[in-house]
Write an enzyme that holds these catalytic residues in place. Sequence first.
Site, PDB file in Angstrom:
ATOM      1  N   ASN A  81       0.861  -1.183   0.000  1.00 56.48           N
ATOM      2  CA  ASN A  81       0.000   0.000   0.000  1.00 56.48           C
ATOM      3  C   ASN A  81       0.895   1.229   0.000  1.00 56.48           C
ATOM      4  O   ASN A  81       1.486   1.569   1.019  1.00 56.48           O
ATOM      5  CB  ASN A  81      -0.894  -0.017   1.254  1.00 56.48           C
ATOM      6  CG  ASN A  81      -1.683   1.265   1.411  1.00 56.48           C
ATOM      7  OD1 ASN A  81      -1.877   2.013   0.446  1.00 56.48           O
ATOM      8  ND2 ASN A  81      -2.154   1.532   2.623  1.00 56.48           N
ATOM      9  N   SER A 117       3.631  -2.175  10.305  1.00 55.20           N
ATOM     10  CA  SER A 117       5.098  -2.183  10.445  1.00 55.20           C
ATOM     11  C   SER A 117       5.738  -3.528  10.129  1.00 55.20           C
ATOM     12  O   SER A 117       6.691  -3.939  10.788  1.00 55.20           O
ATOM     13  CB  SER A 117       5.505  -1.699  11.846  1.00 55.20           C
ATOM     14  OG  SER A 117       5.058  -0.375  12.051  1.00 55.20           O
ATOM     15  N   HIS A 125      -9.288   1.240   5.051  1.00 57.78           N
ATOM     16  CA  HIS A 125      -7.987   1.440   5.713  1.00 57.78           C
ATOM     17  C   HIS A 125      -8.183   2.401   6.882  1.00 57.78           C
ATOM     18  O   HIS A 125      -8.978   3.326   6.813  1.00 57.78           O
ATOM     19  CB  HIS A 125      -6.974   2.000   4.710  1.00 57.78           C
ATOM     20  CG  HIS A 125      -5.578   1.987   5.239  1.00 57.78           C
ATOM     21  ND1 HIS A 125      -5.114   2.935   6.112  1.00 57.78           N
ATOM     22  CD2 HIS A 125      -4.555   1.110   5.046  1.00 57.78           C
ATOM     23  CE1 HIS A 125      -3.859   2.656   6.430  1.00 57.78           C
ATOM     24  NE2 HIS A 125      -3.497   1.552   5.796  1.00 57.78           N
ATOM     25  N   GLY A 139       2.626   2.283  10.637  1.00 57.82           N
ATOM     26  CA  GLY A 139       3.574   3.384  10.437  1.00 57.82           C
ATOM     27  C   GLY A 139       4.286   3.802  11.715  1.00 57.82           C
ATOM     28  O   GLY A 139       4.946   4.847  11.752  1.00 57.82           O
ATOM     29  N   GLU A 184      -5.233  -4.890  10.701  1.00 56.07           N
ATOM     30  CA  GLU A 184      -4.175  -3.899  10.896  1.00 56.07           C
ATOM     31  C   GLU A 184      -4.420  -3.152  12.204  1.00 56.07           C
ATOM     32  O   GLU A 184      -5.189  -2.178  12.227  1.00 56.07           O
ATOM     33  CB  GLU A 184      -4.180  -2.895   9.751  1.00 56.07           C
ATOM     34  CG  GLU A 184      -3.987  -3.512   8.388  1.00 56.07           C
ATOM     35  CD  GLU A 184      -3.428  -2.501   7.408  1.00 56.07           C
ATOM     36  OE1 GLU A 184      -2.320  -2.724   6.932  1.00 56.07           O
ATOM     37  OE2 GLU A 184      -4.084  -1.484   7.158  1.00 56.07           O
ATOM     38  N   GLU A 231      -6.583   4.815   7.899  1.00 56.54           N
ATOM     39  CA  GLU A 231      -6.397   6.242   7.581  1.00 56.54           C
ATOM     40  C   GLU A 231      -7.656   6.810   6.919  1.00 56.54           C
ATOM     41  O   GLU A 231      -8.000   7.968   7.131  1.00 56.54           O
ATOM     42  CB  GLU A 231      -5.153   6.422   6.692  1.00 56.54           C
ATOM     43  CG  GLU A 231      -3.873   6.183   7.485  1.00 56.54           C
ATOM     44  CD  GLU A 231      -2.695   5.660   6.685  1.00 56.54           C
ATOM     45  OE1 GLU A 231      -2.712   5.733   5.441  1.00 56.54           O
ATOM     46  OE2 GLU A 231      -1.745   5.145   7.313  1.00 56.54           O
ATOM     47  N   LYS A 236       0.145   4.322  -0.261  1.00 55.68           N
ATOM     48  CA  LYS A 236      -0.469   5.534   0.314  1.00 55.68           C
ATOM     49  C   LYS A 236      -0.197   6.719  -0.639  1.00 55.68           C
ATOM     50  O   LYS A 236      -0.160   6.521  -1.831  1.00 55.68           O
ATOM     51  CB  LYS A 236       0.058   5.791   1.718  1.00 55.68           C
ATOM     52  CG  LYS A 236       0.037   4.546   2.600  1.00 55.68           C
ATOM     53  CD  LYS A 236       0.311   4.853   4.027  1.00 55.68           C
ATOM     54  CE  LYS A 236       0.452   3.546   4.789  1.00 55.68           C
ATOM     55  NZ  LYS A 236       0.353   3.705   6.218  1.00 55.68           N
TER      56      LYS A 236
HETATM   57  C1  PEP Z   1      -0.584   0.157   5.956  1.00 56.57           C
HETATM   58  O1  PEP Z   1      -0.584   1.288   5.545  1.00 56.57           O
HETATM   59  O2  PEP Z   1      -1.514  -0.589   5.656  1.00 56.57           O
HETATM   60  C2  PEP Z   1       0.535  -0.284   6.802  1.00 56.57           C
HETATM   61  C3  PEP Z   1       0.453  -1.466   7.353  1.00 56.57           C
HETATM   62  O3  PEP Z   1       1.608   0.567   6.942  1.00 56.57           O
HETATM   63  P1  PEP Z   1       3.046   0.234   7.597  1.00 56.57           P
HETATM   64  O4  PEP Z   1       3.491  -1.077   7.016  1.00 56.57           O
HETATM   65  O5  PEP Z   1       3.924   1.372   7.185  1.00 56.57           O
HETATM   66  O6  PEP Z   1       2.838   0.153   9.068  1.00 56.57           O
END
Ligand code: PEP
Length: 249
Positions: free
Chosen positions: A9, A212, A94, A172, A166, A96, A11
């Site tokens: 992803n 992460s 997601h 992040g 998630e 976000e 973003k």
């Molecule tokens: C994501 O944006 O779905 C995500 C898991 O980000 P990150 O791997 O940077 O934590």
Amino acid sequence: MRKKIVAGNWKMNNDLAETEMFLVDLKKQVFPENVVVMIAPSFTNLNQAFESLREHPVTVVAQNMNQNNEGAFTGEISAKMLKSIGVNTVILGHSERRAYFMEDSAILAEKVNTALENEMTAIFCIGEELEDRKKGNHFKLIKKQLFEGLFHLSNESWKNIIIAYEPVWAIGTGETASPEQAQEMHNFIRKTIAENYSKAIADEVSILYGGSVKPDNASEIFGQDDVDGGLIGGASLKVDSFMKIVNSF
Ligand code: PEP
């Protein structure tokens, strides 16, 4: 048998030139046959990515779409638009989108319906905030997100659903759920699907972990029984780290 999937992803990262550089490098890679690899560039680079990867075993995915099929929704992108450039998979819900763009469960359920009506696959994201986990509410919250976002679907629809668990506190932040925490929640999600649909459906749904994931922790997380791969943010932006994760099963 359910699929192993690694989806990147991006973003709001990578402009035209950066996407081109990534694609040139990605196309030189050898992909494992047992893993479905996906990348989700921004809307402006989806067409470029799809055309560039036509002959390659990488699926190009959208990061979002509107729940309406067309109309006066300035700035929005429809399922039909995505499909017209060859994109058949979309990330929905997601954290976000939920947090910054006020996408609640009602909107997300509509988006899932629109994706399925348009014969698309939805990668549906769920996850608890740190506060929920600290209070011990994480299972209740995940169950609620499943009920509100997905549990109106028919049995048949589940073949086009991928779930991404998630935990919001791990996205992040550099903080990861431990492999045991990931397994515990993935197992809970699968059991909840089995209880409300059937074991056969639950056993076929791919459940990805996101938060992460990096080259050095991917194999331990992917090694858990109910973890079928990952949705990767930061570490998907460089081909090298992304491919290390793809090769972590
Ligand atoms: C994501 O944006 O779905 C995500 C898991 O980000 P990150 O791997 O940077 O934590």
